[in-house]
Design an enzyme around this catalytic site. Structure first.
Site, PDB file in Angstrom:
ATOM      1  N   TYR A 115      22.078  21.727   6.549  1.00 29.50           N
ATOM      2  CA  TYR A 115      23.171  21.581   5.586  1.00 29.50           C
ATOM      3  C   TYR A 115      22.706  22.017   4.194  1.00 29.50           C
ATOM      4  O   TYR A 115      21.513  21.973   3.885  1.00 29.50           O
ATOM      5  CB  TYR A 115      23.693  20.144   5.547  1.00 29.50           C
ATOM      6  CG  TYR A 115      22.675  19.113   5.143  1.00 29.50           C
ATOM      7  CD1 TYR A 115      22.439  18.806   3.798  1.00 29.50           C
ATOM      8  CD2 TYR A 115      21.946  18.424   6.101  1.00 29.50           C
ATOM      9  CE1 TYR A 115      21.509  17.858   3.423  1.00 29.50           C
ATOM     10  CE2 TYR A 115      21.005  17.466   5.740  1.00 29.50           C
ATOM     11  CZ  TYR A 115      20.788  17.189   4.404  1.00 29.50           C
ATOM     12  OH  TYR A 115      19.857  16.248   4.041  1.00 29.50           O
TER      13      TYR A 115
ATOM     14  N   HIS B 172      16.485  17.508  10.379  1.00 28.77           N
ATOM     15  CA  HIS B 172      15.500  16.450  10.180  1.00 28.77           C
ATOM     16  C   HIS B 172      16.144  15.099  10.430  1.00 28.77           C
ATOM     17  O   HIS B 172      17.377  14.964  10.388  1.00 28.77           O
ATOM     18  CB  HIS B 172      14.913  16.485   8.760  1.00 28.77           C
ATOM     19  CG  HIS B 172      15.928  16.286   7.688  1.00 28.77           C
ATOM     20  ND1 HIS B 172      16.764  17.283   7.238  1.00 28.77           N
ATOM     21  CD2 HIS B 172      16.273  15.174   6.972  1.00 28.77           C
ATOM     22  CE1 HIS B 172      17.559  16.819   6.289  1.00 28.77           C
ATOM     23  NE2 HIS B 172      17.285  15.532   6.120  1.00 28.77           N
TER      24      HIS B 172
ATOM     25  N   TYR C 190      26.664  13.816   7.169  1.00 26.96           N
ATOM     26  CA  TYR C 190      26.280  12.413   7.266  1.00 26.96           C
ATOM     27  C   TYR C 190      27.518  11.523   7.289  1.00 26.96           C
ATOM     28  O   TYR C 190      28.543  11.842   6.652  1.00 26.96           O
ATOM     29  CB  TYR C 190      25.418  11.989   6.073  1.00 26.96           C
ATOM     30  CG  TYR C 190      24.001  12.505   6.100  1.00 26.96           C
ATOM     31  CD1 TYR C 190      22.975  11.746   6.663  1.00 26.96           C
ATOM     32  CD2 TYR C 190      23.679  13.737   5.557  1.00 26.96           C
ATOM     33  CE1 TYR C 190      21.671  12.195   6.679  1.00 26.96           C
ATOM     34  CE2 TYR C 190      22.369  14.214   5.560  1.00 26.96           C
ATOM     35  CZ  TYR C 190      21.367  13.436   6.126  1.00 26.96           C
ATOM     36  OH  TYR C 190      20.077  13.905   6.148  1.00 26.96           O
TER      37      TYR C 190
ATOM     38  N   ARG D   7      18.752  22.577   3.837  1.00 27.13           N
ATOM     39  CA  ARG D   7      17.787  21.680   4.482  1.00 27.13           C
ATOM     40  C   ARG D   7      17.729  21.950   5.982  1.00 27.13           C
ATOM     41  O   ARG D   7      18.747  22.114   6.635  1.00 27.13           O
ATOM     42  CB  ARG D   7      18.158  20.219   4.251  1.00 27.13           C
ATOM     43  CG  ARG D   7      18.082  19.806   2.782  1.00 27.13           C
ATOM     44  CD  ARG D   7      17.208  18.582   2.593  1.00 27.13           C
ATOM     45  NE  ARG D   7      15.867  18.755   3.112  1.00 27.13           N
ATOM     46  CZ  ARG D   7      15.102  17.752   3.566  1.00 27.13           C
ATOM     47  NH1 ARG D   7      15.583  16.524   3.585  1.00 27.13           N
ATOM     48  NH2 ARG D   7      13.877  17.968   3.988  1.00 27.13           N
TER      49      ARG D   7
ATOM     50  N   HIS E 258      15.744  10.929   9.287  1.00 24.05           N
ATOM     51  CA  HIS E 258      15.152   9.979   8.350  1.00 24.05           C
ATOM     52  C   HIS E 258      14.708   8.714   9.101  1.00 24.05           C
ATOM     53  O   HIS E 258      15.422   8.228   9.986  1.00 24.05           O
ATOM     54  CB  HIS E 258      16.156   9.569   7.279  1.00 24.05           C
ATOM     55  CG  HIS E 258      16.622  10.695   6.420  1.00 24.05           C
ATOM     56  ND1 HIS E 258      16.080  10.973   5.185  1.00 24.05           N
ATOM     57  CD2 HIS E 258      17.608  11.617   6.610  1.00 24.05           C
ATOM     58  CE1 HIS E 258      16.693  12.013   4.650  1.00 24.05           C
ATOM     59  NE2 HIS E 258      17.624  12.420   5.499  1.00 24.05           N
TER      60      HIS E 258
END
Length: 220
Positions: free
Chosen positions: A142, A153, A103, A150, A155
């Site tokens: 990650y 995906h 991120y 995870r 958000h």
């Protein structure tokens, strides 16, 4: 006996009233209402530093020569209310990891290399028909902990006056990590199906996905 929230009881009451006008049994009228998209945690990596470029193409940052690395994807869909009415001019706040699973966030502990050419965040609106579309890259998986990885995906936060604000996560089909994800695994099979996008087409290096969003009405 199953208990319903006041909001849900009001929803059922409204549907039953419509059923009475149309001469339908209330049990069948309830089935006409769509299930609202399941909510999900925001997670710890919502952007904290503002940026100028938050447009619908996350693969390119304005002023940069290079583009983001990874599998390019196009996400499109429609935002409606629980009765199928399009929600025009809804605000979509979108953020995700890059293709490396990193991120653009100062507290992301992932040691993967940050893709400096990936925008990572977009804020867009639906059109008058509730339609939206954005281009991005397939987010990388990650590690969330030593025992939990995870799956890919994205958000989303969706806002529109008169509707319940929704924070959710969109997943991708045919991902092995979906089966072991601790968040997705808490959802029912029906809820999971509403949170997983549908692959629609492939053209060259671009994969097209459809993800429709259903907002609940705001009630006092």
């Amino acid at each position: 006996m199953k208990k319903y929230s006041r909001r849900k009881l009001l929803q059922f009451s409204l549907i039953s009233s419509v059923a009475g006008i149309l001469g339908m049994d209330s049990r069948f009228a309830k089935a006409l209402a769509l299930m609202s998209t399941p909510s999900e945690t925001e997670g710890p990596f919502y952007p904290v530093a503002n940026q100028k470029d938050k447009d619908a193409d996350l693969t390119h940052i304005d002023g940069y020569l290079d583009r983001a690395a990874g599998q390019y994807i196009m996400i499109s869909g429609r935002v409606t209310d629980i009765y199928g009415k399009p929600v025009g001019k809804a605000l979509l706040d979108i953020w995700q990891a890059d293709a490396n699973g990193r991120y653009r966030h100062p507290r992301d502990p992932n040691k993967a290399k940050l893709d400096q050419n990936f925008q990572g965040w977009a804020v867009i609106q639906t059109d008058d028909e509730g339609l939206y579309r954005f281009k991005t890259v397939m987010p990388g998986a990650y590690p969330a902990s030593r025992t939990w990885t995870r799956p890919p995906h994205i958000h989303l936060k969706i806002f529109k006056p008169g509707y319940e604000a929704l924070t959710t996560q969109m997943y991708f089909p045919n991902q092995e990590l979906n089966k072991s994800d601790l968040l997705l695994g808490q959802k029912s099979v029906v809820e999971q199906s509403a949170m997983i996008a549908a692959e629609k087409a492939r053209e060259g290096n671009l994969i097209f996905y459809e993800y429709n969003i259903v907002l609940d009405l705001l009630r006092n």
